[in-house]
Design a protein around this motif. Sequence first.
Motif, PDB file in Angstrom:
ATOM      1  N   SER A   1       0.813  -1.210   0.000  1.00 19.92           N
ATOM      2  CA  SER A   1       0.000   0.000   0.000  1.00 19.92           C
ATOM      3  C   SER A   1       0.848   1.262   0.000  1.00 19.92           C
ATOM      4  O   SER A   1       0.376   2.326  -0.409  1.00 19.92           O
ATOM      5  CB  SER A   1      -0.919   0.003   1.230  1.00 19.92           C
ATOM      6  N   ASN A   2       2.094   1.152   0.454  1.00 23.48           N
ATOM      7  CA  ASN A   2       2.986   2.300   0.502  1.00 23.48           C
ATOM      8  C   ASN A   2       4.042   2.228  -0.599  1.00 23.48           C
ATOM      9  O   ASN A   2       4.345   3.220  -1.243  1.00 23.48           O
ATOM     10  CB  ASN A   2       3.662   2.374   1.875  1.00 23.48           C
ATOM     11  N   SER A   3       4.608   1.035  -0.793  1.00 25.77           N
ATOM     12  CA  SER A   3       5.682   0.884  -1.770  1.00 25.77           C
ATOM     13  C   SER A   3       5.468  -0.352  -2.632  1.00 25.77           C
ATOM     14  O   SER A   3       4.761  -1.286  -2.256  1.00 25.77           O
ATOM     15  CB  SER A   3       7.040   0.779  -1.050  1.00 25.77           C
TER      16      SER A   3
ATOM     17  N   MET B   1       8.185   4.262  -3.936  1.00 27.61           N
ATOM     18  CA  MET B   1       7.164   4.703  -2.990  1.00 27.61           C
ATOM     19  C   MET B   1       5.955   5.202  -3.780  1.00 27.61           C
ATOM     20  O   MET B   1       5.744   6.401  -3.975  1.00 27.61           O
ATOM     21  CB  MET B   1       7.718   5.790  -2.079  1.00 27.61           C
TER      22      MET B   1
ATOM     23  N   GLY C   1       2.705   4.812  -3.047  1.00 21.48           N
ATOM     24  CA  GLY C   1       1.608   5.328  -2.227  1.00 21.48           C
ATOM     25  C   GLY C   1       0.236   4.903  -2.712  1.00 21.48           C
ATOM     26  O   GLY C   1      -0.696   5.721  -2.766  1.00 21.48           O
TER      27      GLY C   1
ATOM     28  N   ARG D   1      -2.742   5.836  -0.497  1.00 19.89           N
ATOM     29  CA  ARG D   1      -2.787   7.203   0.040  1.00 19.89           C
ATOM     30  C   ARG D   1      -4.203   7.769   0.092  1.00 19.89           C
ATOM     31  O   ARG D   1      -4.618   8.341   1.088  1.00 19.89           O
ATOM     32  CB  ARG D   1      -1.874   8.107  -0.789  1.00 19.89           C
TER      33      ARG D   1
ATOM     34  N   GLY E   1       1.053   0.296   4.623  1.00 24.08           N
ATOM     35  CA  GLY E   1       0.381   1.527   4.264  1.00 24.08           C
ATOM     36  C   GLY E   1      -1.119   1.433   4.403  1.00 24.08           C
ATOM     37  O   GLY E   1      -1.783   2.418   4.721  1.00 24.08           O
TER      38      GLY E   1
ATOM     39  N   LEU F   1      -1.117   5.091   5.875  1.00 24.24           N
ATOM     40  CA  LEU F   1      -1.735   5.997   4.905  1.00 24.24           C
ATOM     41  C   LEU F   1      -3.221   6.193   5.199  1.00 24.24           C
ATOM     42  O   LEU F   1      -3.789   7.242   4.873  1.00 24.24           O
ATOM     43  CB  LEU F   1      -1.538   5.466   3.480  1.00 24.24           C
TER      44      LEU F   1
ATOM     45  N   SER G   1       7.738   1.830   8.359  1.00 20.38           N
ATOM     46  CA  SER G   1       7.471   2.998   9.206  1.00 20.38           C
ATOM     47  C   SER G   1       7.969   2.775  10.628  1.00 20.38           C
ATOM     48  O   SER G   1       8.531   3.694  11.246  1.00 20.38           O
ATOM     49  CB  SER G   1       5.970   3.311   9.208  1.00 20.38           C
TER      50      SER G   1
ATOM     51  N   ARG H   1       9.239   8.022   3.965  1.00 18.52           N
ATOM     52  CA  ARG H   1       8.794   7.568   5.289  1.00 18.52           C
ATOM     53  C   ARG H   1       8.584   8.717   6.276  1.00 18.52           C
ATOM     54  O   ARG H   1       7.896   8.558   7.276  1.00 18.52           O
ATOM     55  CB  ARG H   1       9.830   6.606   5.895  1.00 18.52           C
TER      56      ARG H   1
ATOM     57  N   THR I   1       5.105   9.782   7.458  1.00 19.58           N
ATOM     58  CA  THR I   1       4.278   8.830   8.214  1.00 19.58           C
ATOM     59  C   THR I   1       4.801   8.572   9.625  1.00 19.58           C
ATOM     60  O   THR I   1       4.179   7.819  10.371  1.00 19.58           O
ATOM     61  CB  THR I   1       4.198   7.484   7.470  1.00 19.58           C
TER      62      THR I   1
END
Length: 499
Positions: free
Chosen positions: A30-32, A54, A56, A59, A154, A178, A216, A270, A273
């Motif tokens: 979900s983030n990367s 990244m 996102g 997001r 994320g 996120l 994170s 990062r 977050t």
Amino acid sequence: MSLFPRKSPSGPRPEPLVDRARVAIIDIGSNSVRLVVYEGHPRLPAVLFNEKVMAGLGRGLAATGAIDSASLALARQALARFAAVVREMDVATVRTVATAAVRDAANGRDLIEAAQALGLSVEILSGEQEAAGAGHGVLSGIPDADGIVGDLGGGSLELVRVTGGRIADRVSFPLGVLRIAGMRGKPLDAHVGKLIAKAGWAGRGKGLPLYLVGGSWRALARLDMVRNVYPLPIAHQYALEPAAIARLARSISHLDKAQLRAIPGLSSGRTATLADAAALLGVLLRRLESRTTIVSAYGLREGLLYAAMDAETRALDPLIVGAREEGRVLGRFPEHGDLLDRWIAPLFASDAPSHGRIRHAACLLADVGWRANPEFRAERGLEIALHGNWVAIEAEERAMLAQALFTSLGGGMGHPAPLPRLAPPEALRRAVDWGLAMRLGQRLSGGLAGPLTRSSLALHGDAVALALRPEDRSLYAETVEKRHSALATALARKPVLIG
């Protein structure tokens, strides 16, 4: 009983053949979006290539229910590059997985179709499968883990109970960093507490550590390490106490971008977050009633590899496997490390098993400085022990490993920085003894198997007795005699030659 060991008719047992073909995992998170290519022993394969974008993907998910177009474009570009890279690297097996963002987004299918057009078959992991992967990942890198695994991504947070080398209960929550960003203004503590209570997890971590998985939370650990001037730049198995987490949560908002950029290993993606990750972690510790946290560098990707292993491979000690692989690559004679450990072991029968495995790892790495400039062999051993990609080893144990290698490679009996900050004096003194014994074995044998299989080292009363066959008596020249004497003196005994 003879002091001379009987020579095995077959010599040292060869290492069993293992498949070292390259494998890759593409993780659409979900983030990367990340590609990792592995090569080497299946129990602890080395990372050959590691790249992330990244993107996102999660997001705007909380607000719109869909992945925004810019994130989709970044992810498609990353997948196209990764598909090309694995082809160029002749990767034997590629596994592509997608987690919460793709799983939950209304347009997640668009990204799956883009991956399929590139020849990638995408597995959409359920929340439970994601949790199981995180739990297996922690067990891969910390085999004796006993507590709750928390995997913060994320788009979701997974909790898994691990104990006795197995994963037990697991649960997934829509609490990724996120998503939390879109919840600002809502009472996080009450919201998280309600979710955890409804799932039956309130107080489930009482008295147990919480193992932290996810970029994170690793970023939080790196920030704490910098603030504490921690001497070992290794996040794996770093402990973050509740008080430290509370301090981080209060201080993050006061750090400017320049201060955050100065933190080693902290990507710019990062930084945004960090505050949410710290806030969630504080709430989670209170709601689970966990006593501390321990960072795991291993998570979903390593867990997928671990889950695919047979039981015999899983049961191998990853530290010993890793040290043996490193010795195989950098040393002169692949069988020498195991023989050396067996040769010096009679001197250290009183060592706890936990120290015995560190001594074994040191022996497996005894040759790693051989190809370095002679003036820097000891420093090379120190660096490999402290900064090597080892798992299932704590900071104190790394320091003992480093001391043993430093001494065995000619660095002397002193304790170089930063070892005294990582281990107590008595532990380092014991590692010096290991190093001196290794140094004797290395010089006597010339790194070869034969002299070690035909001789023995033992404690006899007030003596360190070295037994040699008559035909090997010529091996005991001045340099060997000096090392024998140095070892005996360190053990408060006298050197005795038998044979």
